[in-house]
Write a protein that holds these residues in place. Structure first.
Motif, mmCIF file in Angstrom:
data_model
loop_
_atom_site.group_PDB
_atom_site.id
_atom_site.type_symbol
_atom_site.label_atom_id
_atom_site.label_comp_id
_atom_site.label_asym_id
_atom_site.label_seq_id
_atom_site.Cartn_x
_atom_site.Cartn_y
_atom_site.Cartn_z
ATOM 1 N N ASN A 199 4.387 13.938 6.405
ATOM 2 C CA ASN A 199 4.869 14.602 7.622
ATOM 3 C C ASN A 199 6.376 14.780 7.585
ATOM 4 O O ASN A 199 6.897 15.807 8.001
ATOM 5 N N LYS A 200 7.092 13.760 7.088
ATOM 6 C CA LYS A 200 8.551 13.851 7.016
ATOM 7 C C LYS A 200 8.966 14.961 6.068
ATOM 8 O O LYS A 200 9.878 15.741 6.360
ATOM 9 N N ALA A 201 8.285 15.058 4.914
ATOM 10 C CA ALA A 201 8.620 16.093 3.936
ATOM 11 C C ALA A 201 8.339 17.472 4.516
ATOM 12 O O ALA A 201 9.142 18.400 4.364
ATOM 13 N N LYS A 202 7.226 17.610 5.197
ATOM 14 C CA LYS A 202 6.868 18.898 5.789
ATOM 15 C C LYS A 202 7.863 19.279 6.877
ATOM 16 O O LYS A 202 8.307 20.427 6.956
ATOM 17 N N HIS A 203 8.228 18.311 7.694
ATOM 18 C CA HIS A 203 9.171 18.571 8.776
ATOM 19 C C HIS A 203 10.531 19.003 8.224
ATOM 20 O O HIS A 203 11.116 19.984 8.697
ATOM 21 N N SER A 204 11.015 18.291 7.219
ATOM 22 C CA SER A 204 12.326 18.654 6.666
ATOM 23 C C SER A 204 12.268 20.028 6.006
ATOM 24 O O SER A 204 13.231 20.799 6.092
ATOM 25 N N LYS A 205 11.130 20.351 5.377
ATOM 26 C CA LYS A 205 10.969 21.671 4.759
ATOM 27 C C LYS A 205 11.035 22.760 5.833
ATOM 28 O O LYS A 205 11.739 23.765 5.673
ATOM 29 N N LEU A 206 10.308 22.549 6.928
ATOM 30 C CA LEU A 206 10.296 23.541 8.002
ATOM 31 C C LEU A 206 11.660 23.662 8.675
ATOM 32 O O LEU A 206 12.100 24.762 9.012
ATOM 33 N N GLY A 216 0.824 -1.196 0.000
ATOM 34 C CA GLY A 216 0.000 0.000 0.000
ATOM 35 C C GLY A 216 0.863 1.251 0.000
ATOM 36 O O GLY A 216 2.056 1.207 -0.292
ATOM 37 N N LYS A 217 0.220 2.365 0.346
ATOM 38 C CA LYS A 217 0.968 3.637 0.320
ATOM 39 C C LYS A 217 1.949 3.704 1.483
ATOM 40 O O LYS A 217 1.746 3.079 2.523
ATOM 41 N N GLU A 218 2.994 4.489 1.284
ATOM 42 C CA GLU A 218 3.996 4.637 2.328
ATOM 43 C C GLU A 218 3.426 5.452 3.479
ATOM 44 O O GLU A 218 2.642 6.371 3.279
ATOM 45 N N LYS A 219 3.824 5.097 4.653
ATOM 46 C CA LYS A 219 3.318 5.743 5.852
ATOM 47 C C LYS A 219 4.192 6.938 6.212
ATOM 48 O O LYS A 219 5.407 6.866 6.156
ATOM 49 N N ASN A 220 3.543 8.034 6.558
ATOM 50 C CA ASN A 220 4.216 9.173 7.178
ATOM 51 C C ASN A 220 5.137 9.971 6.254
ATOM 52 O O ASN A 220 5.952 10.730 6.742
ATOM 53 N N THR A 221 5.052 9.813 4.961
ATOM 54 C CA THR A 221 5.985 10.543 4.090
ATOM 55 C C THR A 221 5.639 12.018 4.004
ATOM 56 O O THR A 221 6.526 12.855 3.878
#
Length: 50
Positions: A12-19, A5-10
Motif C-alpha cells: 500500500n505504501k509503494a502504491k500510494h507513493s507511486k500515485l 514474518g512479512k512486512e506489513k503494509n509495504t
C-alpha cells in the motif's frame, strides 16, 4: 521488538507513493504548460501593440 514474518503494509505504501508522485508530476507539468501559454500570449500581445 520487531515483528516476525512479512512486512506489513509495504504494498500500500509503494502504491500510494507511486500515485502521489504521478499527481505531483502532473501538477508540475500543468504549471509549466500554463507558464508557457501565458508567455506566448504576452509575447503575441506585445507584437500586436507595435
Amino acid at each position: 521488538m520487531p515483528k516476525k514474518g512479512k512486512e506489513k503494509n509495504t504494498k500500500n505504501k509503494a502504491k500510494h507513493s507511486k500515485l502521489m508522485n504521478r499527481k505531483i508530476n502532473k501538477q508540475r507539468d500543468e504549471k509549466e504548460l500554463r507558464k508557457q501559454r501565458l508567455k506566448a500570449i504576452i509575447k503575441k500581445s506585445k507584437e500586436v501593440e507595435k
